[in-house]
Design a protein around this motif. Sequence first.
Motif, short mmCIF file in Angstrom:
data_model
loop_
_atom_site.label_atom_id
_atom_site.label_comp_id
_atom_site.label_asym_id
_atom_site.label_seq_id
_atom_site.Cartn_x
_atom_site.Cartn_y
_atom_site.Cartn_z
N GLY A 1 11.70 -27.45 -8.03
CA GLY A 1 12.75 -27.34 -7.02
C GLY A 1 12.69 -28.43 -5.97
O GLY A 1 13.32 -28.32 -4.93
N ILE A 2 11.93 -29.47 -6.23
CA ILE A 2 11.82 -30.59 -5.29
C ILE A 2 12.64 -31.74 -5.84
O ILE A 2 12.25 -32.41 -6.79
N THR A 3 13.81 -31.94 -5.25
CA THR A 3 14.68 -33.03 -5.69
C THR A 3 14.91 -34.07 -4.60
O THR A 3 15.55 -35.08 -4.85
N SER A 4 14.40 -33.78 -3.40
CA SER A 4 14.54 -34.74 -2.31
C SER A 4 13.43 -34.49 -1.29
O SER A 4 12.72 -33.49 -1.36
N ALA B 1 2.21 -37.40 -7.98
CA ALA B 1 3.40 -36.62 -8.38
C ALA B 1 2.98 -35.23 -8.83
O ALA B 1 3.63 -34.23 -8.50
N GLY B 2 1.89 -35.14 -9.58
CA GLY B 2 1.38 -33.85 -10.01
C GLY B 2 0.92 -33.00 -8.85
O GLY B 2 1.16 -31.79 -8.81
N PHE B 3 0.25 -33.63 -7.88
CA PHE B 3 -0.18 -32.90 -6.68
C PHE B 3 1.01 -32.36 -5.92
O PHE B 3 0.99 -31.22 -5.44
N VAL C 1 9.71 -36.88 -12.56
CA VAL C 1 10.94 -36.39 -11.93
C VAL C 1 11.28 -35.00 -12.45
O VAL C 1 11.66 -34.11 -11.68
N THR C 2 11.10 -34.79 -13.75
CA THR C 2 11.37 -33.47 -14.33
C THR C 2 10.42 -32.41 -13.77
O THR C 2 10.85 -31.30 -13.44
N MET D 1 6.88 -41.84 -18.15
CA MET D 1 6.12 -41.23 -17.05
C MET D 1 7.02 -40.93 -15.85
O MET D 1 6.87 -39.89 -15.20
N THR D 2 7.95 -41.81 -15.55
CA THR D 2 8.88 -41.56 -14.45
C THR D 2 9.74 -40.35 -14.77
O THR D 2 9.94 -39.46 -13.92
#
Length: 109
Positions: free
Chosen positions: A97-100, A17-19, A90-91, A85-86
């Motif tokens: 700007g990545i929501t999908s 997720a960080g990457f 997500v935040t 963590m989830t």
Amino acid sequence: MAEKDTDPRGGVVWGLAGFTAGAGLVLKVVNAMGIQEGDDLTATQILIMIVLLIAPIWVLMTIAERLSAEVTAGKSTEATYWTTMTGLSVTALALVGITSIDDLLALTG
């Protein structure tokens, strides 16, 4: 017997997720700077891109490690760990700007 060096709480997931957040940041900065393929990059630009890529990975992995230690010590629950963590992942992605999946694909095109 040697202990396995694995994180049962999914540390690799938070690194991924960080990457993704870091890569999104780098792609947005490249776009904002107007860098085209074949352009020579300055040392400062390269350093900025490396830091933007690595920082979200480091932050999420560090938080995951500390929360995992809290769960192991009995100060927190598994549910709190996963929810926190989830929510943080997500935040982080939403702030970039990545929501999908479509947003992620739009960055590369």
